[in-house]
Design an enzyme around this catalytic site. Structure first.
Site, PDB file in Angstrom:
ATOM      1  N   ASP A  13       2.078   0.914 -16.341  1.00  0.00           N
ATOM      2  CA  ASP A  13       1.277   2.139 -16.266  1.00  0.00           C
ATOM      3  C   ASP A  13       0.973   2.722 -17.643  1.00  0.00           C
ATOM      4  OD1 ASP A  13       1.483   1.884 -13.486  1.00  0.00           O
ATOM      5  OD2 ASP A  13       3.404   2.926 -13.512  1.00  0.00           O
ATOM      6  N   LYS A  16      -3.364  -0.120 -19.056  1.00  0.00           N
ATOM      7  CA  LYS A  16      -3.963  -1.452 -19.242  1.00  0.00           C
ATOM      8  C   LYS A  16      -5.349  -1.511 -18.612  1.00  0.00           C
ATOM      9  CE  LYS A  16      -0.423  -3.223 -17.095  1.00  0.00           C
ATOM     10  NZ  LYS A  16       0.494  -2.072 -17.044  1.00  0.00           N
ATOM     11  N   GLY A  40      -1.163  -1.110 -10.175  1.00  0.00           N
ATOM     12  CA  GLY A  40      -2.077  -0.014  -9.878  1.00  0.00           C
ATOM     13  C   GLY A  40      -2.717   0.427 -11.170  1.00  0.00           C
ATOM     14  N   HIS A  41      -4.012   0.199 -11.288  1.00  0.00           N
ATOM     15  CA  HIS A  41      -4.725   0.568 -12.514  1.00  0.00           C
ATOM     16  C   HIS A  41      -5.783   1.613 -12.162  1.00  0.00           C
ATOM     17  CE1 HIS A  41      -2.829  -3.008 -14.012  1.00  0.00           C
ATOM     18  NE2 HIS A  41      -3.542  -3.786 -13.224  1.00  0.00           N
ATOM     19  N   THR A 128       7.755  -2.250  -4.849  1.00  0.00           N
ATOM     20  CA  THR A 128       6.585  -1.622  -4.235  1.00  0.00           C
ATOM     21  C   THR A 128       6.466  -2.020  -2.760  1.00  0.00           C
ATOM     22  OG1 THR A 128       5.204  -3.472  -4.926  1.00  0.00           O
ATOM     23  CG2 THR A 128       5.331  -1.583  -6.428  1.00  0.00           C
ATOM     24  N   ARG A 142       9.685 -23.921  -3.914  1.00  0.00           N
ATOM     25  CA  ARG A 142       8.725 -24.948  -3.476  1.00  0.00           C
ATOM     26  C   ARG A 142       8.480 -24.930  -1.962  1.00  0.00           C
ATOM     27  NH1 ARG A 142      12.034 -29.100  -6.994  1.00  0.00           N
ATOM     28  NH2 ARG A 142      13.562 -27.807  -5.960  1.00  0.00           N
ATOM     29  N   GLN A 223       1.890  -5.205 -14.617  1.00  0.00           N
ATOM     30  CA  GLN A 223       3.254  -4.834 -15.026  1.00  0.00           C
ATOM     31  C   GLN A 223       3.389  -4.816 -16.550  1.00  0.00           C
ATOM     32  OE1 GLN A 223       2.905  -7.387 -12.301  1.00  0.00           O
ATOM     33  NE2 GLN A 223       2.528  -5.471 -11.250  1.00  0.00           N
ATOM     34  N   THR A 299      -0.008   3.000  -6.952  1.00  0.00           N
ATOM     35  CA  THR A 299       0.182   2.121  -5.801  1.00  0.00           C
ATOM     36  C   THR A 299       1.011   2.787  -4.709  1.00  0.00           C
ATOM     37  OG1 THR A 299      -0.024   0.184  -7.199  1.00  0.00           O
ATOM     38  CG2 THR A 299       1.090  -0.154  -5.107  1.00  0.00           C
ATOM     39  N   THR A 300       2.122   3.417  -5.088  1.00  0.00           N
ATOM     40  CA  THR A 300       3.022   3.952  -4.057  1.00  0.00           C
ATOM     41  C   THR A 300       3.062   5.485  -4.058  1.00  0.00           C
ATOM     42  OG1 THR A 300       4.873   3.800  -5.596  1.00  0.00           O
ATOM     43  CG2 THR A 300       4.528   1.928  -4.116  1.00  0.00           C
ATOM     44  N   LYS A 330      -2.594   8.029 -24.197  1.00  0.00           N
ATOM     45  CA  LYS A 330      -2.076   9.323 -23.715  1.00  0.00           C
ATOM     46  C   LYS A 330      -1.482  10.201 -24.823  1.00  0.00           C
ATOM     47  CE  LYS A 330      -1.607   9.003 -19.001  1.00  0.00           C
ATOM     48  NZ  LYS A 330      -0.922   8.946 -17.738  1.00  0.00           N
TER      49      LYS A 330
HETATM   50  P1  GDP Z   1      -2.027   0.556 -15.926  1.00  0.00           P
HETATM   51  O1  GDP Z   1      -1.248   0.191 -14.705  1.00  0.00           O
HETATM   52  O2  GDP Z   1      -1.387   0.102 -17.183  1.00  0.00           O
HETATM   53  O3  GDP Z   1      -3.473   0.148 -15.840  1.00  0.00           O
HETATM   54  O4  GDP Z   1      -2.009   2.164 -16.003  1.00  0.00           O
HETATM   55  P2  GDP Z   1      -2.232   3.194 -14.791  1.00  0.00           P
HETATM   56  O5  GDP Z   1      -3.679   3.221 -14.454  1.00  0.00           O
HETATM   57  O6  GDP Z   1      -1.255   2.940 -13.699  1.00  0.00           O
HETATM   58  O7  GDP Z   1      -1.761   4.545 -15.483  1.00  0.00           O
HETATM   59  C1  GDP Z   1      -2.394   5.047 -16.619  1.00  0.00           C
HETATM   60  C2  GDP Z   1      -3.041   6.392 -16.286  1.00  0.00           C
HETATM   61  O8  GDP Z   1      -3.316   7.077 -17.469  1.00  0.00           O
HETATM   62  C3  GDP Z   1      -4.346   6.287 -15.530  1.00  0.00           C
HETATM   63  O9  GDP Z   1      -4.433   7.360 -14.629  1.00  0.00           O
HETATM   64  C4  GDP Z   1      -5.404   6.412 -16.630  1.00  0.00           C
HETATM   65  O10 GDP Z   1      -6.631   6.987 -16.172  1.00  0.00           O
HETATM   66  C5  GDP Z   1      -4.718   7.356 -17.568  1.00  0.00           C
HETATM   67  N1  GDP Z   1      -5.017   7.191 -18.990  1.00  0.00           N
HETATM   68  C6  GDP Z   1      -5.232   6.043 -19.685  1.00  0.00           C
HETATM   69  N2  GDP Z   1      -5.387   6.304 -20.995  1.00  0.00           N
HETATM   70  C7  GDP Z   1      -5.253   7.647 -21.132  1.00  0.00           C
HETATM   71  C8  GDP Z   1      -5.262   8.533 -22.261  1.00  0.00           C
HETATM   72  O11 GDP Z   1      -5.403   8.128 -23.410  1.00  0.00           O
HETATM   73  N3  GDP Z   1      -5.070   9.869 -21.990  1.00  0.00           N
HETATM   74  C9  GDP Z   1      -4.889  10.341 -20.728  1.00  0.00           C
HETATM   75  N4  GDP Z   1      -4.686  11.657 -20.554  1.00  0.00           N
HETATM   76  N5  GDP Z   1      -4.859   9.530 -19.653  1.00  0.00           N
HETATM   77  C10 GDP Z   1      -5.027   8.203 -19.858  1.00  0.00           C
HETATM   78  P1  IMO Z   2       1.108  -1.807 -13.347  1.00  0.00           P
HETATM   79  O1  IMO Z   2       0.358  -3.106 -13.445  1.00  0.00           O
HETATM   80  C1  IMO Z   2       4.972   0.165 -12.888  1.00  0.00           C
HETATM   81  C2  IMO Z   2       8.020  -2.006 -10.590  1.00  0.00           C
HETATM   82  C3  IMO Z   2       8.443  -1.441  -9.237  1.00  0.00           C
HETATM   83  C4  IMO Z   2       9.885  -1.899  -9.205  1.00  0.00           C
HETATM   84  C5  IMO Z   2       9.820  -3.276  -9.860  1.00  0.00           C
HETATM   85  C6  IMO Z   2       9.759  -4.434  -8.865  1.00  0.00           C
HETATM   86  O2  IMO Z   2       0.371  -0.725 -12.652  1.00  0.00           O
HETATM   87  O3  IMO Z   2       1.667  -1.402 -14.664  1.00  0.00           O
HETATM   88  P2  IMO Z   2       7.831  -5.355  -7.274  1.00  0.00           P
HETATM   89  O4  IMO Z   2       7.130  -4.720  -6.116  1.00  0.00           O
HETATM   90  O5  IMO Z   2       6.955  -5.818  -8.373  1.00  0.00           O
HETATM   91  O6  IMO Z   2       8.795  -6.432  -6.842  1.00  0.00           O
HETATM   92  O7  IMO Z   2       8.763  -4.174  -7.874  1.00  0.00           O
HETATM   93  O8  IMO Z   2       8.654  -3.281 -10.660  1.00  0.00           O
HETATM   94  N1  IMO Z   2       6.564  -2.232 -10.738  1.00  0.00           N
HETATM   95  C7  IMO Z   2       5.767  -1.474 -11.494  1.00  0.00           C
HETATM   96  N2  IMO Z   2       6.015  -0.353 -12.200  1.00  0.00           N
HETATM   97  N3  IMO Z   2       3.749  -0.373 -12.923  1.00  0.00           N
HETATM   98  C8  IMO Z   2       3.482  -1.514 -12.240  1.00  0.00           C
HETATM   99  O9  IMO Z   2       2.318  -2.179 -12.339  1.00  0.00           O
HETATM  100  C9  IMO Z   2       4.501  -2.094 -11.442  1.00  0.00           C
HETATM  101  N4  IMO Z   2       4.575  -3.191 -10.650  1.00  0.00           N
HETATM  102  C10 IMO Z   2       5.852  -3.260 -10.234  1.00  0.00           C
HETATM  103  O10 IMO Z   2       8.320  -0.046  -9.215  1.00  0.00           O
HETATM  104  O11 IMO Z   2      10.680  -1.081 -10.021  1.00  0.00           O
HETATM  105 MG    MG Z   3      -0.298   1.114 -13.102  1.00  0.00          MG
END
Ligand code: GDP
Ligand code: IMO
Ligand code: MG
Length: 427
Positions: A13, A16, A40-41, A128, A142, A223, A299-300, A330
């Site tokens: 999170d 990415k 979750g992006h 998740t 396998r 991740q 995601t959750t 951020k």
């Molecule tokens: P990812 O899983 O790595 O793609 O990240 P997530 O989307 O789960 O979480 C990142 C969150 O931060 C999202 O809600 C983005 O819209 C937000 N975000 C990304 N870059 C910035 C930033 O520079 N500033 C702020 N305030 N929010 C950001």
């Molecule tokens: P993005 O791509 C943050 C965490 C889960 C749990 C562990 C194992 O959005 O950064 P899983 O369901 O993968 O077997 O859970 O990994 N986890 C994440 N935490 N961002 C994610 O993805 C995650 N994907 C899995 O919360 O601790």
């Molecule tokens: Mg995420």
């Protein structure tokens, strides 16, 4: 021509999705190489917000070919739900390709993920619940079902039978659950084949030909480093290779084609699920970061655990991934603190550690050693050049760069596509 990898430097999170979207218009292919719909992006484009899970974030850029690589685990119902959601919003998803070698999350693996977590109780991972771990376990054992198997009813039935022979014993005898019917599983998986067929490809070959033709390929991790099954805070990790090494095995692109490794680094730290987190905050500062940074899982919906920036982890991410560039995200969320602490080392039972401790026991005992940096109050969301940032924010960024061991090339100052300071182009 370049293949660029994007990875998460911390526990996920980091932003990415936004970084991938930012590069979308400069690349030809975007490949998701690991994980599944546990990711979750959130990507913000103008007034529109998109939440992506299984699909590569590059799908939002017209002209890009999005690819689900062989290293991904695919939940077919989640796939089509996500595609339908984007189609209904006018996004063209017709170019999506899916590797014939990607594994499929069978319904029994979703069930097993949930019951195993319940069974573990206080020892749970906090997954998740999407069936990720059991599906990768089947792959390694396998006994997995691959995308290509769906098109051969006989093979598919044999594989599902083989898997359920064992799993039904476990479900019934250990978890007291009803056994799962082979034919029901086969029928569910087969129900997707007509829609799936045109998307299935030898994606390793497609990518090799693309690179040979001089196309640019972006490999996007789900991740992050500390969730990587080998290099993360095991066992509190996901079950795939989320570091840059996984980009090769998860896509079929060889290591000597990778030119650049871009790691996404949040200006503080968050984590979802269980496991050690040295800089975690349980006070008002943690609550401020959660509220201001909207740190709730895409995601959750779970609240993310929040803490200060951890330079030991950033340095570790640089080393493990071979980071050539950081995108620091951020920074705007840190506006309003008098002082901003940064963890520069750990104290482990009286011993100072500047590198990630070798053992999980030591990592659990790690107490952060902080350096304090002066904070800033100015709204930085409109800054577009480094010099626009307040002096204290500039010093914070320079300190993180120095502590992390690789250049910070982009700084995020808001969620929007254009809300960033670009110091060096990434493509
Ligand atoms: P990812 O899983 O790595 O793609 O990240 P997530 O989307 O789960 O979480 C990142 C969150 O931060 C999202 O809600 C983005 O819209 C937000 N975000 C990304 N870059 C910035 C930033 O520079 N500033 C702020 N305030 N929010 C950001
Ligand atoms: P993005 O791509 C943050 C965490 C889960 C749990 C562990 C194992 O959005 O950064 P899983 O369901 O993968 O077997 O859970 O990994 N986890 C994440 N935490 N961002 C994610 O993805 C995650 N994907 C899995 O919360 O601790
Ligand atoms: Mg995420």
């Amino acid at each position: 021509m370049p293949a660029i990898v994007i990875v998460g430097a911390q526990w996920g999170d980091e932003g990415k999705g936004k970084a991938t979207d930012l590069l979308g218009s400069s690349v030809d292919f975007v490949v998701k190489y690991n994980g599944g719909n546990n990711a979750g992006h959130t990507v913000v484009i103008g007034d529109e917000t998109y939440a992506l899970h299984l699909l590569p974030s590059g799908i939002l850029t017209s002209g890009v070919v999005p690819i689900i690589g062989n290293g991904v685990v695919v939940d077919l119902s989640a796939l089509f739900e996500e595609l339908d959601g984007l189609d209904s919003r006018g996004i063209d998803t017709s170019r999506l390709l899916i590797s014939a070698n990607a594994h499929v999350i069978a319904p029994y693996n979703r069930v097993l993920d949930k019951v195993t977590e319940r069974f573990l109780g206080s020892r749970r991972i906090g997954t998740t619940g999407r069936g990720i771990g059991p599906t990768y376990a089947d792959k390694m054992s396998r006994i997995g079902v691959r995308v290509q198997d769906l098109f051969d009813q006989k093979i598919l039935t044999q594989k599902v039978e083989g898997a359920l022979d064992l799993k039904n014993q476990i479900l019934a005898k250990i978890y007291n659950r009803r056994a799962i019917d082979v034919d029901e599983v086969v029928a569910e998986l087969r129900s997707y084949t007509d829609r799936l067929q045109p998307m299935v490809a030898d994606t390793g070959l497609v990518l090799a030909e693309a690179l040979a033709r001089g196309r640019t390929v972006l490999l996007e991790a789900g991740q992050a480093t500390m969730l990587d099954v080998d290099h993360g805070s095991y066992p509190f990790v996901t079950s795939s290779s989320a570091t840059s090494g996984g980009a090769c095995t998860g896509s079929g692109i060889p290591p000597n084609r990778i030119d650049r490794v871009v790691a996404i680094l949040k200006a503080y730290t968050t984590r979802v699920g269980e496991g050690p987190f040295p800089t975690e905050l349980h006070d008002d500062a943690g609550e401020f970061l959660r509220k201001t940074g909207h740190e709730y899982g895409t995601t959750t919906g779970r609240p993310r655990r929040c803490g200060w920036f951890d330079a030991v982890i950033a340095r570790y991410a640089t080393r493990v991934n071979g980071v050539t560039d950081f995108v620091l995200t951020k920074l705007d969320v840190l506006t309003g603190f008098e002082q901003v602490p940064v963890c520069v080392a750990y104290d482990v039972d009286g011993v100072r550690h500047h590198e990630m401790p070798m053992t999980q026991t030591d990592f659990h005992h790690a107490v952060p050693v902080y350096d304090e940096f002066p904070g800033w109050w100015e709204d930085i969301t409109r800054c577009r050049r480094f010099d626009d940032l307040p002096q204290a924010a500039q010093s914070y960024v320079k300190a993180l760069e120095q502590l992390s061991g690789a250049p910070i090339s982009v700084i995020g100052v808001g969620p929007g596509r254009d809300e960033c300071v670009v110091l060096r182009d990434l493509v």
